[in-house]
Enzyme design. Structure first.
Site, short mmCIF file in Angstrom:
data_model
loop_
_atom_site.label_atom_id
_atom_site.label_comp_id
_atom_site.label_asym_id
_atom_site.label_seq_id
_atom_site.Cartn_x
_atom_site.Cartn_y
_atom_site.Cartn_z
N LYS A 196 -7.90 2.66 -3.31
CA LYS A 196 -8.35 2.55 -1.92
C LYS A 196 -8.94 3.89 -1.51
O LYS A 196 -8.23 4.87 -1.37
CB LYS A 196 -7.17 2.16 -1.03
CG LYS A 196 -7.43 2.22 0.47
CD LYS A 196 -8.08 0.95 0.96
CE LYS A 196 -7.12 -0.17 1.13
NZ LYS A 196 -6.26 0.01 2.30
N LYS A 252 0.51 4.83 1.22
CA LYS A 252 -0.34 5.49 2.22
C LYS A 252 0.51 6.47 3.01
O LYS A 252 1.47 6.08 3.67
CB LYS A 252 -0.91 4.40 3.13
CG LYS A 252 -1.77 4.83 4.29
CD LYS A 252 -2.27 3.58 5.01
CE LYS A 252 -3.03 3.83 6.26
NZ LYS A 252 -3.42 2.58 6.95
N GLU A 265 -15.15 -5.11 1.61
CA GLU A 265 -14.59 -5.14 2.96
C GLU A 265 -15.68 -5.25 4.03
O GLU A 265 -16.68 -4.55 3.99
CB GLU A 265 -13.79 -3.85 3.19
CG GLU A 265 -13.25 -3.73 4.59
CD GLU A 265 -12.47 -2.45 4.79
OE1 GLU A 265 -11.50 -2.21 4.04
OE2 GLU A 265 -12.83 -1.68 5.70
N GLU A 277 -7.07 -7.54 6.50
CA GLU A 277 -6.72 -6.12 6.42
C GLU A 277 -6.45 -5.54 7.80
O GLU A 277 -7.17 -5.84 8.75
CB GLU A 277 -7.86 -5.32 5.80
CG GLU A 277 -8.30 -5.81 4.44
CD GLU A 277 -9.52 -5.06 3.95
OE1 GLU A 277 -10.16 -5.55 3.02
OE2 GLU A 277 -9.84 -4.01 4.52
N SER A 278 -5.46 -4.70 7.85
CA SER A 278 -5.09 -3.93 9.05
C SER A 278 -4.33 -4.75 10.09
O SER A 278 -4.70 -5.89 10.40
CB SER A 278 -6.30 -3.30 9.75
OG SER A 278 -6.90 -2.35 8.93
N ASN A 319 -11.55 -6.50 7.67
CA ASN A 319 -10.73 -5.46 8.27
C ASN A 319 -10.72 -5.66 9.78
O ASN A 319 -11.76 -5.64 10.44
CB ASN A 319 -11.29 -4.07 7.92
CG ASN A 319 -10.29 -2.96 8.21
OD1 ASN A 319 -9.30 -3.19 8.92
ND2 ASN A 319 -10.54 -1.79 7.68
N GLU A 378 0.80 -1.23 0.00
CA GLU A 378 0.00 0.00 0.00
C GLU A 378 0.83 1.27 0.00
O GLU A 378 1.81 1.40 0.72
CB GLU A 378 -0.91 -0.01 1.22
CG GLU A 378 -2.02 1.03 1.16
CD GLU A 378 -3.16 0.65 2.06
OE1 GLU A 378 -4.09 -0.01 1.58
OE2 GLU A 378 -3.12 0.99 3.26
O1 LIG Z 1 -5.71 3.32 8.68
C1 LIG Z 1 -6.60 3.94 9.28
O2 LIG Z 1 -6.40 4.62 10.30
C2 LIG Z 1 -8.01 3.92 8.78
C3 LIG Z 1 -8.97 4.66 9.46
C4 LIG Z 1 -10.27 4.69 9.00
C5 LIG Z 1 -10.62 4.00 7.87
C6 LIG Z 1 -9.67 3.25 7.18
C7 LIG Z 1 -8.38 3.20 7.63
N1 LIG Z 1 -7.39 2.46 6.97
C8 LIG Z 1 -7.49 2.03 5.65
C9 LIG Z 1 -7.37 0.59 5.36
O3 LIG Z 1 -8.03 0.15 4.48
C10 LIG Z 1 -6.42 -0.43 5.88
O4 LIG Z 1 -6.98 -1.51 6.47
C11 LIG Z 1 -5.09 -0.03 6.09
O5 LIG Z 1 -4.56 0.75 5.12
C12 LIG Z 1 -4.18 -0.96 6.77
O6 LIG Z 1 -4.06 -0.33 7.97
P1 LIG Z 1 -3.03 -0.65 9.16
O7 LIG Z 1 -2.44 -2.01 8.88
O8 LIG Z 1 -3.80 -0.72 10.40
O9 LIG Z 1 -2.07 0.48 9.18
#
Ligand SMILES: O=C(O)c1ccccc1NCC(=O)[C@H](O)[C@H](O)COP(=O)(O)O
Length: 358
Positions: free
Chosen positions: A116, A56, A165, A216-217, A186, A54
């Site tokens: 995204k 970001k 998602e 995700e995340s 997520n 990603e």
């Molecule tokens: O990343 C955030 O803080 C977030 C907040 C609100 C809505 C979406 C958000 N993230 C976007 C995503 O789709 C992801 O899951 C992400 O880019 C991966 O996040 P992470 O591994 O937690 O940094």
């Protein structure tokens, strides 16, 4: 107002502005002239784990992540590292992204590219395609069933693959009922921003057979990718496919904020499709020296690690000698720091570590 509500309010305002600046008719004509979208599913369905890396810059949960002055170059590094697809945040206010980032990444890489964003309007899908995206994120939480069906229908018409998602069991059911072929769970609750990686393990069994699953995340590297997958009790790596979107790498020891790997680990062979587009197999034997995704000037070898890694067939020795160095965790689905005097190589489709020749 929840965090998500706040994000969506800003997204809608920005959207109205873009609609005024670029009429839908103009987008339609750009789409008509665009290269056909790539299908990411063959690569995602290949044995093993795939990575979606990603681009970001910042996020509501973590604040500033990286400046990323050259998103195309970062994306190229991800692709060289074996990413099966690149995710580009295009939301401006909270994530610092733009459609210009999408254009730049599209122009540079041949792997599928995901837009995204917080997609709530068909116009955004036309935009996504006009700017070269192959996939688009649809978040069940921000759509009712009718909107979800309409947007999925438009994705099909445009050749976009929707990454649908979900965060709850009900959302997984809605995504599946809408016909999602690529379904993301997520781990972040978008109302609180809390991440609970167990959510993937808890919900993944509700995803119908044959669906490509995306975690995700909160997936920060190979270790968390594996443990996320291992949390799923009925996981069958040979028959099912898992992808894990990862966020940034932890800051590198030698720098404060670095672009990181948003990843999904790479499955064996990458195959992209589409007229006039390259098919990339990334055999793992070719080496490419590059700046790692975290920004460290450490060379890595394309596909040496992370490709084809699956439970029971891990390239990582049981004693964890290959575990990433603490300050510099993720360099993409690529070689992580090796102990002094060791080298990594692939043979017979497997990764090996052996003593470096003098
Ligand atoms: O990343 C955030 O803080 C977030 C907040 C609100 C809505 C979406 C958000 N993230 C976007 C995503 O789709 C992801 O899951 C992400 O880019 C991966 O996040 P992470 O591994 O937690 O940094």
């Amino acid at each position: 107002m929840s965090v998500l509500d706040g994000i969506l309010a800003g997204v809608r305002e920005d959207l109205e502005e873009r609609k005024r600046a670029t009429p839908l008719a103009e987008l339609r004509s750009r789409v008509a002239d665009a290269q056909p979208a790539l299908d990411p599913l063959p690569a995602f369905r290949a044995p093993g784990v795939s990575i979606i890396a990603e681009v970001k810059r910042k996020s509501p949960s973590k604040g500033a992540l990286a400046d990323i002055p050259d998103p195309a170059s970062l994306a190229a590094q991800y692709a060289a590292g074996g990413a099966a697809a690149i995710s580009v945040l295009t939301e401006r206010r909270r994530f610092g992204g733009s459609l210009a980032d999408l254009d730049a990444v599209r122009a540079r890489v041949d792997v599928p590219v995901l837009r995204k964003d917080f997609i709530v309007d068909p116009y955004q899908l036309w935009e996504a395609r006009a700017h070269g995206a192959d996939l688009a994120l649809l978040m069940v939480v921000s759509l009712d069933d009718g909107q979800l069906a309409d947007l999925m229908g438009l994705c099909k018409e445009l050749g976009l693959t929707p990454l649908v998602e979900a965060h709850t069991g009900d959302e997984v059911r809605r995504a599946a009922a809408a016909g999602a072929e690529l379904l993301g769970i997520n781990a972040r609750d978008l109302t609180t921003l809390d991440v609970d990686r167990k959510v993937f393990a808890e919900l993944v069994t509700a995803i119908p057979e044959g669906t490509v699953r995306v975690a995700e995340s909160g997936v920060t590297g190979r270790r968390t990718s594996r443990s996320t997958a291992a949390g799923e009790p009925t996981w069958s790596w040979s028959a099912r496919h898992w992808s894990a979107r990862v966020t940034r790498a932890p800051p590198c020891a030698s720098s404060s904020r670095r672009p990181g790997f948003n990843g999904i680990s790479a499955g064996g062979t990458h195959a992209t499709a589409g007229p006039g587009r390259r098919t990339d197999s990334g055999s793992g034997s070719r080496s490419a020296s590059a700046v790692g995704a975290c920004g460290c000037r450490e060379p890595f070898s394309r596909g040496e690690f992370g490709r084809g890694a699956r439970p029971g067939q891990s390239p990582e020795p049981a004693d964890g000698r290959l575990s990433p160095s603490p300050g510099c965790l993720v360099r993409g689905p690529v070689r992580e720091r090796l102990p002094q005097g060791r080298r990594a190589h692939r043979a017979n489709g497997k990764s090996h570590v052996s003593a470096r020749r003098a």
